[in-house]
Design a protein around this motif. Sequence first.
Motif, short mmCIF file in Angstrom:
data_model
loop_
_atom_site.label_atom_id
_atom_site.label_comp_id
_atom_site.label_asym_id
_atom_site.label_seq_id
_atom_site.Cartn_x
_atom_site.Cartn_y
_atom_site.Cartn_z
N SER A 85 0.83 -1.21 0.00
CA SER A 85 0.00 0.00 0.00
C SER A 85 0.86 1.25 0.00
N LEU A 86 1.93 1.22 0.78
CA LEU A 86 2.84 2.37 0.84
C LEU A 86 3.43 2.64 -0.54
N VAL A 87 3.83 1.58 -1.23
CA VAL A 87 4.38 1.72 -2.58
C VAL A 87 3.31 2.23 -3.54
N ARG A 88 2.14 1.64 -3.49
CA ARG A 88 1.06 2.00 -4.42
C ARG A 88 0.70 3.47 -4.29
N GLU A 89 0.73 4.00 -3.10
CA GLU A 89 0.34 5.40 -2.86
C GLU A 89 1.46 6.39 -3.16
N ASN A 90 2.69 5.88 -3.36
CA ASN A 90 3.84 6.78 -3.57
C ASN A 90 4.77 6.21 -4.65
N ILE A 93 7.97 7.72 -6.14
CA ILE A 93 9.15 7.78 -5.27
C ILE A 93 9.63 6.38 -4.92
N PHE A 94 8.69 5.48 -4.70
CA PHE A 94 8.98 4.09 -4.35
C PHE A 94 8.43 3.18 -5.45
N PRO A 95 9.21 2.90 -6.48
CA PRO A 95 8.68 2.10 -7.59
C PRO A 95 8.27 0.70 -7.19
N ALA A 96 8.87 0.17 -6.12
CA ALA A 96 8.58 -1.21 -5.75
C ALA A 96 9.04 -1.47 -4.33
N GLY A 97 8.55 -2.57 -3.78
CA GLY A 97 8.98 -3.04 -2.48
C GLY A 97 9.35 -4.51 -2.55
N VAL A 98 9.83 -5.01 -1.42
CA VAL A 98 10.35 -6.37 -1.33
C VAL A 98 9.64 -7.08 -0.19
N ALA A 99 9.09 -8.24 -0.48
CA ALA A 99 8.28 -8.96 0.50
C ALA A 99 9.15 -9.64 1.55
N THR A 121 2.80 -5.45 -9.07
CA THR A 121 3.64 -4.33 -9.48
C THR A 121 4.23 -3.60 -8.28
N GLU A 122 3.79 -3.98 -7.07
CA GLU A 122 4.29 -3.33 -5.86
C GLU A 122 5.40 -4.14 -5.18
N LEU A 123 5.23 -5.45 -5.10
CA LEU A 123 6.22 -6.32 -4.46
C LEU A 123 6.85 -7.17 -5.56
N VAL A 124 8.15 -6.96 -5.80
CA VAL A 124 8.77 -7.55 -6.98
C VAL A 124 9.81 -8.61 -6.66
N GLY A 125 9.94 -8.97 -5.41
CA GLY A 125 10.87 -10.01 -4.99
C GLY A 125 10.74 -10.22 -3.50
#
Length: 303
Positions: A85-90, A93-99, A121-125
């Motif tokens: 959610s943090l990535v999706r809303e920003n 600035i934050f193209p992606a996150g890591v699970a 598209t938010e968590l890519v690895g």
Amino acid sequence: MVKIDVFAHVLPPKFLTKMQQIEPHILAHFPYMKNPLLTDLTQHIASIPNDHQQILSMVNLNPEDFVAADQAAELCWAANDELASLVRENQTIFPAGVAMLPLNNVPAALKLIDEQVVGSTELVGVQLFTQALGQPITAPEYEPIFEKLARLQLPIWLHPVFDAHKTDNNLTFSWEYELTQAMNGLVAAHYFRKYPNLKVIVHHAGAMVPYFSQRIKYIQSAENYADFKKFYVDTAILGNSQALALALTFFGEDHLLFGTDAPFGIPPVGPTAVIEQAINEMAITETQKQKIFSGNWLQLMGQ
């Protein structure tokens, strides 16, 4: 030119609150996690220089160290949702996150990859650590995670943690040793040969490997030496152009990615400026610098 930091950290507030409910004094065990830039998104964004983006990974507050298998899976799932959610809303600035994964519940970890990472598209690895539950990350029970991620061609972020069996752990040297040992373990287990599509991004410029590359070459096999070169590494060594040049020489210009470990390293906002200066001072071409700052990440993501 936009610079993409592939190894920046956060500690999302809802996840922290849940962990504090389990262990009220949890930050006393990890005082470096009291950094407000980890949990205060406004401060965090304000600390990022113009024309920079960050790929966000969680700090090493791992649920499996505190709770049983089912609860660890639930906590990881919720933390990943919060990060997504943090990535999706920003996302500019934050193209992606890591699970994060519950390492005391491998079946749930595999399911989490399928349901939270595949197609996202938010968590890519995923982020893994050099050890989990007192065992090296190459312990047999963790191998299905590597097999799955290689098959899916999803990258792993490899982050160090202390070996709790040792009494002399320190932030200056121990984490680099643990990273090196984990890399050696992955090579010794022939993971790159068993899983040719395996992609591992190692923190801190590949730790000791570039410096000791000739020892690897002459002590280990030619196959192992070639496998060490298959790691991707970041630039998070707090500057030092000559050390970064060693990393580039060993791993190659396509496998060195801009990463800072922000907001850790140099108070109050992290070492981004120092690391960026060190890259700019390297005796390399502008094309090579562009690869480090963003091109290699985009290539890794197939963009």
